[in-house]
Design an enzyme around this catalytic site. Structure first.
Site, mmCIF file in Angstrom:
data_model
loop_
_atom_site.group_PDB
_atom_site.id
_atom_site.type_symbol
_atom_site.label_atom_id
_atom_site.label_comp_id
_atom_site.label_asym_id
_atom_site.label_seq_id
_atom_site.Cartn_x
_atom_site.Cartn_y
_atom_site.Cartn_z
ATOM 1 N N ASP A 281 -2.531 10.254 3.591
ATOM 2 C CA ASP A 281 -3.938 9.867 3.752
ATOM 3 C C ASP A 281 -4.667 10.875 4.623
ATOM 4 O OD1 ASP A 281 -6.368 8.611 3.945
ATOM 5 O OD2 ASP A 281 -5.659 6.959 5.228
ATOM 6 N N ARG B 1 -7.604 -0.434 0.863
ATOM 7 C CA ARG B 1 -8.138 -1.666 0.263
ATOM 8 C C ARG B 1 -8.538 -1.450 -1.192
ATOM 9 N NH1 ARG B 1 -12.650 -2.001 4.852
ATOM 10 N NH2 ARG B 1 -10.932 -0.968 5.948
ATOM 11 N N GLU C 197 -9.387 3.694 1.952
ATOM 12 C CA GLU C 197 -8.845 3.794 0.593
ATOM 13 C C GLU C 197 -7.783 2.743 0.298
ATOM 14 O OE1 GLU C 197 -7.644 5.395 3.096
ATOM 15 O OE2 GLU C 197 -5.508 5.007 2.821
ATOM 16 N N ASP D 81 -12.129 7.133 3.473
ATOM 17 C CA ASP D 81 -10.936 6.887 4.292
ATOM 18 C C ASP D 81 -10.548 5.403 4.294
ATOM 19 O OD1 ASP D 81 -8.808 7.504 5.910
ATOM 20 O OD2 ASP D 81 -10.000 7.749 7.744
ATOM 21 N N LYS E 218 -10.182 12.936 8.006
ATOM 22 C CA LYS E 218 -9.711 12.554 9.340
ATOM 23 C C LYS E 218 -9.638 13.773 10.250
ATOM 24 C CE LYS E 218 -6.609 8.757 7.913
ATOM 25 N NZ LYS E 218 -7.245 7.674 8.673
ATOM 26 N N ASP F 157 1.685 6.460 5.494
ATOM 27 C CA ASP F 157 0.690 5.483 5.043
ATOM 28 C C ASP F 157 1.176 4.734 3.790
ATOM 29 O OD1 ASP F 157 -1.716 4.252 5.652
ATOM 30 O OD2 ASP F 157 -2.914 5.607 4.409
ATOM 31 N N LYS G 249 0.856 -1.184 0.000
ATOM 32 C CA LYS G 249 0.000 0.000 0.000
ATOM 33 C C LYS G 249 0.890 1.231 0.000
ATOM 34 C CE LYS G 249 -3.172 2.660 2.983
ATOM 35 N NZ LYS G 249 -4.093 2.644 4.152
HETATM 36 N N1 BES Z 1 -4.301 4.528 6.863
HETATM 37 C C1 BES Z 1 -5.466 4.286 7.631
HETATM 38 C C2 BES Z 1 -5.248 3.291 8.760
HETATM 39 C C3 BES Z 1 -4.362 3.753 9.887
HETATM 40 C C4 BES Z 1 -4.884 4.461 10.942
HETATM 41 C C5 BES Z 1 -3.026 3.442 9.883
HETATM 42 C C6 BES Z 1 -4.056 4.860 11.963
HETATM 43 C C7 BES Z 1 -2.203 3.833 10.918
HETATM 44 C C8 BES Z 1 -2.720 4.547 11.947
HETATM 45 C C9 BES Z 1 -6.561 3.719 6.742
HETATM 46 O O1 BES Z 1 -6.576 4.191 5.438
HETATM 47 C C10 BES Z 1 -7.857 4.101 7.342
HETATM 48 O O2 BES Z 1 -8.133 5.257 7.413
HETATM 49 N N2 BES Z 1 -8.637 3.107 7.758
HETATM 50 C C11 BES Z 1 -9.898 3.350 8.360
HETATM 51 C C12 BES Z 1 -10.891 2.392 7.770
HETATM 52 C C13 BES Z 1 -12.321 2.671 8.171
HETATM 53 C C14 BES Z 1 -12.791 3.961 7.552
HETATM 54 C C15 BES Z 1 -13.180 1.525 7.718
HETATM 55 C C16 BES Z 1 -9.773 3.128 9.851
HETATM 56 O O3 BES Z 1 -9.087 2.204 10.259
HETATM 57 O O4 BES Z 1 -10.320 3.927 10.609
HETATM 58 ZN ZN ZN Z 2 -4.753 4.806 4.689
HETATM 59 MN MN MN Z 3 -7.597 6.003 5.237
#
Ligand code: BES
Ligand code: ZN
Ligand code: MN
Length: 485
Positions: free
Chosen positions: A254, A335, A333, A331, A261, A272, A249
């Protein structure tokens, strides 16, 4: 950082600094005991006792570095001790220091030599690129005094150095700010890597992504002025050992996109792309070590921004596979970009696909900062990763991936939706990815909790990116070499 191995005994060498690693329950040589007040140097793990032998022994300084109980010494004990040694040498501003183990090595010379080099190299690492007043003094040279084991240690120390440098390369990429490390920058970095190491590298830019139907990467990247890239790095050829695909990834920043966020700690999201960094680092190591395998590194690079051109909640995206995704949260993204990368990997008919991604906050809730989350469709591959995790201390913990988690990602109006509700978020994310790997053996590594540290838990880490994944993957790949040999 330079690491060398010599055959002499530590206490016979004249140097500015000698570092003696010793176990709690192994006697120190009498000449060292002489210099020490009884009971001061206990050998407790990480305990440091600095002595000034003043001509009694040939070195100017002697650092006693505790390793804990002999029976509990592992490769990671050595990594951490080596890191503490180089950090102390830096403080003392010595140009060269010698290091050796007192007594009977509790590890093979090969394991010891590799761990020594890894710990020294990683322990010396700091991200100083943007510090105007950074000191230009070179990091000290470490010389392992390995006695009669020198021959075995020399090869493995070289290996350890190559692997650790690949990990610091990954750290530099991940620590790099979002305004420098863009998708185009990752593409350029891959091309340079290919040039230097003889990899076949292809970087697809936005017009090519449109032409070839990379709908997932394009959707995530469409809100940013920094256009997305798809990167393929190929080492070796099909038929040269098993084919392993590594997919990273590469979200270079992000923001969350329209599902934006909160401001707090959003700066961390420059990292990220840690999965991508691990893939690039691993490709460097694999090429330098000349492993007899066919390894394909794939990076899905995009920046997730909110703007007038950004994708939105409710959008339906057609991916490279033809499968459609209903975007419920912009968010989620990672996947979406991985959907294209994982599907692409199938064209190599690989023996294994491993993806690395800072994919979910949920994995941090589940495992904290101490383990990578592992999910997949093949237990043999999972077991290999778990074993590699133990060997490297880049520990991996498996979570289940039952059909229910895949079902949670079905959409009413498209093939899939990109969020699966609040609970089991790390696993439903994996359930989503599973739709894009076909029947190929696949493992997903969620490194969201481990890709960076605020407070290092190991002496060889420093604040910021950990470079996690590189040592783990090289160990995994080494396992395929031994199997196919
Ligand atoms: N990059 C983030 C995940 C992340 C969060 C990595 C904190 C490291 C520290 C990812 O893209 C994300 O935002 N995931 C969301 C998914 C949700 C919206 C289903 C999450 O985990 O909140
Ligand atoms: Zn992310
Ligand atoms: Mn995200």
């Amino acid at each position: 950082m330079e690491c060398e191995v010599q055959s002499g005994e530590l206490l016979t060498v004249a140097s500015d600094l000698a570092v003696m690693l010793y176990a709690e329950d192994e006697a120190l040589p009498p000449s060292v005991v002489e210099l020490c007040e009884a009971g001061d140097a206990t050998g407790r793990f990480k305990q440091q006792t600095l002595l000034y032998p003043r001509g009694v022994l040939p070195m100017r300084r002697l650092l006693l570095l505790g390793m804990g109980k002999r029976s509990s010494i592992t490769a990671d004990t050595v990594r951490q001790a080596a890191a503490l040694a180089v950090q102390r040498a830096q403080e003392l501003k010595v140009a060269t220091y010698h290091i050796g183990y007192n007594g009977n090595l509790p590890l093979t010379p090969a394991v010891f030599g590799q761990a020594f080099a890894e710990g020294s190299e990683l322990g010396a690492y700091r991200y100083t690129r943007y510090k105007s007043d950074r000191e230009e003094t070179p990091t000290p040279r470490a010389i392992l005094q390995a006695g009669s084991d020198a021959e075995a240690a020399v090869v493995s120390a070289r290996r350890g150095q190559v692997i650790a440098r690949a990990a610091t390369f990954a750290r530099d990429l991940a620590n790099g700010p979002g305004n420098e490390v863009t998708p185009a920058f990752l593409g350029q970095t891959a091309l340079e890597l290919g040039e230097r190491l003889g990899l076949k590298v292809t970087v697809l830019d936005k017009p090519q992504l449109i032409e070839q139907g990379f709908g997932g990467i394009l959707a995530v990247g469409q809100g940013s002025a920094n256009e997305p890239r798809f990167i393929v790095m190929e080492y070796g050829t099909a038929g040269q050992g098993p084919t392993i695909c590594l997919v990273g990834k590469g979200i270079t920043f992000d923001t969350g996109g329209i599902s934006i966020k909160p401001a707090e700690r959003m700066d961390d999201m420059k990292m990220d792309m840690s999965g991508a960094a691990a893939v690039l680092g691993t490709m460097q190591a694999v090429a330098e070590l000349q492993l007899p395998l066919h390894v394909v590194g794939i990076v899905c690079a995009a920046e997730n921004m909110p703007s007038g051109t950004a994708y939105r909640p409710g959008d339906i995206v057609r991916t490279l596979s033809g499968k459609t995704i209903e975007v419920l949260n912009t968010d989620a993204e990672g996947r979406i970009v991985l959907a294209d990368g994982l599907f692409y990997a199938q064209r190599y008919q690989p023996a294994a696909i491993v993806d690395l991604a800072t994919l979910t906050g949920a994995i941090m809730v589940a495992l904290g900062p101490h383990a990578i989350g592992l999910m997949g469709n093949n237990q043999e591959l999972a077991n290999r990763l778990i074993a590699a995790g133990e060997a490297t201390a880049e520990r991996v913990w498996q979570l289940p991936l039952w059909d229910e988690y895949r079902d949670a990602m079905k959409s009413d109006i498209a093939d899939l939706k990109n969020t699966g509700g609040r609970y089991g978020g790390a696993i439903t994310a994996a359930g989503f990815l599973a739709a894009f790997v076909g029947d190929y053996p696949w493992a997903h590594l969620d490194i969201a909790g481990t890709a960076w540290v605020d407070k290092p838990t190991r002496a060889y880490q420093s604040r910021g990116a950990t470079g996690i994944g590189v040592r783990l993957l090289v160990e995994l790949l080494q396992g395929y070499v031994e199997k196919s040999a």
